[in-house]
Design an enzyme around this catalytic site. Structure first.
Site, PDB file in Angstrom:
ATOM      1  N   ASP A   1       0.939  -1.328   0.153  1.00  0.00           N
ATOM      2  CA  ASP A   1       0.025  -0.138  -0.058  1.00  0.00           C
ATOM      3  C   ASP A   1       0.891   1.457   0.067  1.00  0.00           C
ATOM      4  O   ASP A   1       1.817   1.287   0.741  1.00  0.00           O
ATOM      5  CB  ASP A   1      -0.845  -0.088   1.156  1.00  0.00           C
ATOM      6  CG  ASP A   1      -1.621   1.359   1.353  1.00  0.00           C
ATOM      7  OD1 ASP A   1      -2.792   1.418   0.511  1.00  0.00           O
ATOM      8  OD2 ASP A   1      -1.445   2.178   2.344  1.00  0.00           O
TER       9      ASP A   1
ATOM     10  N   GLU B   1       1.304  -0.223  -4.965  1.00  0.00           N
ATOM     11  CA  GLU B   1       0.482   0.798  -5.233  1.00  0.00           C
ATOM     12  C   GLU B   1       1.233   2.179  -5.311  1.00  0.00           C
ATOM     13  O   GLU B   1       2.006   2.268  -4.382  1.00  0.00           O
ATOM     14  CB  GLU B   1      -0.869   0.653  -4.282  1.00  0.00           C
ATOM     15  CG  GLU B   1      -1.480   2.057  -4.688  1.00  0.00           C
ATOM     16  CD  GLU B   1      -2.397   2.513  -3.275  1.00  0.00           C
ATOM     17  OE1 GLU B   1      -3.453   3.033  -3.428  1.00  0.00           O
ATOM     18  OE2 GLU B   1      -2.007   2.375  -2.098  1.00  0.00           O
TER      19      GLU B   1
END
Length: 527
Positions: free
Chosen positions: A200, A264
Site C-alpha cells: 500500500d 500501489e
C-alpha cells in the site's frame, strides 16, 4: 503455459468489511470470504487480494495497523485465515495480503515506545522533527486527508509526520531496523502460506531527511478540495532509496519460490515510479498507478497514452491495471451516464480483459455496480467527512456486496451493515445474475476465460492502430497468435473497416456487424 502464474494474472480485490458477514455483526469477515471462495473461483481469476484485516483501531478502516501479526477480532482469527488459505489453494486461487508499510496506527506498540522519549530504542522508527523557531511545523507538507502533515506530541516535544490521518504516524523507512521489522512481517505471512503482497502507498514509504518544503503545484484545471492538492509532492514521498529497499523485498520473495508483490503507486509521477519499482529482475514484479482512477472519461487517446508508456522490452517492468478499487468512485459513475451503465459495463470489462499487464477486478465490478449515493450521516470515511460535499466519497465504493435481491441487506448480513446496502444494487445481485445467461456476471466469466486461454492477451505485445475517436484499436501478439481488439467508446454507431479483418470472433459485446460497431460495442477476434 510456461510463464510465472502472476504474469498476466487476473486478481480479484476483496474489501473484507463489505464482502460477506458470517456472524451477524454487520461487518464482513474472513469466514465470510471463505464461504464465497467457490464463487470467486468460478469467475476465472488467478488470485485474490484482500485489503487489510490486521488488528487496527479502524480510524482508516484497516489501513492504520496496530499489530501486523494478528487478525482484528471483527474479521476473525488466525485459524480462520489458515482455513481461508487452505480452501483457496484447494480451488487453485492464490492469496495476496495488503501490507501497509508507509505508516502504522498511533496505537501500535512501536509508536507508543517511539513517542515516549528521544532516546528510547525505537526513537528513530518514526519521522520526528523539532518545531520551527516560531513553533510551527517543520515543513509545509500537507496530509492527503487535509491539514498539515505534522502533529505536535508533547511527550517528545516534537512534531511527528503523517501523510494521511494524524492517527497514522509515518514510519521512518530509511531506518535499517524498520526495514528489518517490515521484512520480518512479510516472512510471518509467507510462512503462513500467502502467495504474495499488495504494498500500500509504497511511494510514501520514505521522505526527504533534509525536510525540504514542497513547491506549489501549477493550476491544472482540477478541483482542489484539500490543501494537499496545492503542492507538488517532491519531498514528503518518493525518495530514491525506496527502490533499493525493494531489492531486499525481492530477495525475500525469491527464497519462497513463486511469490509475487505488486506496489500501489499514487500521485502525479506514477509512471516514473512504477518503472523504478519494477526495473530489472531484482525489484518488484509489478506495480499499478492511478492513471485510470484519475481519468475523467475513458477515451481512446487516454488508454493509448497510458499503455504505450510500457513497451515490451527488457528494460521496462511489467504493469498492472485497475479501473476500480476501494479508494475511488465506481467506474461506471465516473465514466458514463446511468442510461448507458449496462452496455458500458460490458465494454469496460472487455477492454480491461484485453490490456497488456496484470488486471485487477474490485469486488462487485463483475456485477456492474454503480457508485452508491450515501447521506452525510451514513458516511464513515474520514476523507469524505472532512471534505464534504466536495467529494464522491470512498464509502460509495465500499457498500456491501449484493448477494441476494430479496434478502435483508441484500444477503450481506442479518444485522444492520456498517454501511447501508445500496437499494440500486438489488437488481444487480449475484443471485439475480446467476439466473441470467446474458448477465454481466456471465459475460465477465466469458471474458476472463478468453484471456486465460490466450497467450497473446496474457503476455503478448500490444500495438496500437491509428483510428479516429471514439474508436480504439490495437493488436495483441504472442508468437503466432494475433488478436484484434476493437472498441467503440462512444454512444453512436461507428464505421470501423478494421472489423472486416477479423476471421474469428472470440468475444463481442454490443452490436457488431460487418464494418459497423454499435454504441459501446467491442470485439476480440483472431487475425
Amino acid at each position: 503455459m510456461s510463464e510465472p502464474w502472476w504474469h498476466g494474472a487476473t486478481i480479484y480485490q476483496i474489501y473484507p468489511r463489505s464482502f460477506s458477514d458470517s456472524n451477524g455483526d454487520g461487518i464482513g469477515d474472513l469466514p465470510g470470504i471463505t464461504a464465497h471462495l467457490d464463487y470467486i473461483a468460478s469467475l476465472g481469476v488467478d488470485a485474490i487480494w484482500i485489503s487489510p484485516f490486521f488488528k487496527s483501531p479502524q480510524a482508516d478502516y484497516g489501513y492504520d495497523v496496530s499489530d501486523y501479526l494478528d487478525i482484528d477480532p471483527q474479521f476473525g482469527t488466525l485459524p480462520d485465515f489458515d482455513r481461508l488459505i487452505e480452501r483457496a489453494h484447494a480451488l487453485g486461487l492464490r492469496i495476496l495480503v495488503d501490507l501497509v508499510w508507509a505508516h502504522t496506527s498511533d496505537q501500535h506498540e512501536w509508536f507508543a515506545q517511539s513517542r515516549s522519549s528521544r532516546n528510547n530504542p525505537k526513537a528513530n522508527w518514526y519521522v520526528w522533527a523539532d518545531a520551527k523557531a516560531d513553533g510551527t511545523p517543520p515543513t509545509n507538507w500537507q496530509s492527503v486527508f487535509g491539514g498539515p502533515a505534522w502533529t505536535w506530541d508533547a511527550r517528545r516535544g516534537q512534531y511527528y509526520m503523517h501523510n494521511f490521518l494524524s492517527a497514522q504516524p509515518q514510519l521512518n523507512g530509511h531506518s535499517a531496523e524498520v526495514q528489518d521489522a517490515l521484512l520480518a512481517i512479510a516472512r510471518f505471512w509467507l510462512d503462513r502460506g500467502v502467495d504474495g503482497f499488495r504494498l500500500d502507498a509504497l511511494n510514501y514509504m520514505m521522505h526527504d531527511p533534509a525536510l525540504t518544503d514542497n513547491p506549489a503545484a501549477p493550476e491544472d484545471g482540477r478541483r482542489r478540495s484539500r490543501p494537499h492538492d496545492f503542492q507538488r509532492h517532491l519531498f514528503n514521498q518518493s525518495h530514491p532509496d525506496i527502490p533499493i529497499f525493494l531489492e531486499r523485498v525481492r530477495q525475500l520473495l525469491e527464497r519462497y519460490g513463486d511469490r509475487f508483490a505488486v506496489a500501489e503507486v499514487g500521485g502525479a509521477d506514477t509512471d516514473r515510479e512504477m518503472k523504478l519499482f519494477t526495473a530489472g529482475k531484482n525489484r518488484l514484479q509489478s506495480a499499478y498507478g492511478f492513471d485510470f482512477f484519475y481519468a475523467r472519461q475513458l477515451t481512446p487517446s487516454g488508454v493509448r497514452s497510458v499503455l504505450e508508456k510500457w513497451p515490451d522490452d527488457p528494460e521496462t517492468g511489467w504493469p498492472s491495471w485497475a479501473f476500480e478499487n476501494h479508494d475511488v468512485p465506481r467506474a461506471l459513475s465516473r465514466w458514463t451516464e446511468q442510461e448507458h451503465f449496462s452496455e458500458f459495463a460490458r465494454l469496460k470489462t472487455l477492454l480491461l480483459t484485453s490490456l497488456r499487464g496484470n488486471i485487477f477486478i474490485y469486488n462487485g465490478e463483475e456485477l456492474g455496480l454503480p457508485h452508491s449515493d450515501l447521506a452525510f450521516e451514513d458516511l464513515r470515511d474520514p476523507e469524505a467527512i472532512a471534505n464534504w460535499p466536495l467529494t464522491l466519497s470512498r464509502d460509495g465504493a465500499r457498500t456491501p456486496m449484493p448477494w441476494q435481491a430479496d434478502a435483508p441487506n441484500l444477503g450481506f448480513s442479518a444485522a444492520r451493515p456498517w454501511l447501508p446496502a445500496c437499494p440500486g444494487h438489488r437488481h444487480l445481485s449475484v443471485e439475480t445474475q446467476e439466473r441470467a445467461s446474458d448477465s454481466l456476471l456471465a459475460f465477465t466469466r466469458s471474458a476472463l476465460a478468453v484471456r486465460r486461454a490466450s497467450a497473446a492477451l496474457r503476455w503478448g505485445r500490444i500495438e496500437f492502430i491509428d483510428t479516429a475517436a471514439p474508436l480504439l484499436a490495437f493488436e495483441r501478439r504472442h508468437q503466432d497468435e494475433r488478436l484484434l481488439c476493437l472498441f467503440n467508446l462512444g454512444p453512436d454507431t461507428q464505421q470501423a473497416s478494421l472489423a472486416e479483418m477479423a476471421h474469428e470472433h472470440l468475444l463481442t459485446t454490443g452490436a457488431t456487424e460487418g464494418s459497423q460497431l454499435g454504441p459501446f460495442a467491442g470485439l476480440i477476434a483472431r487475425l
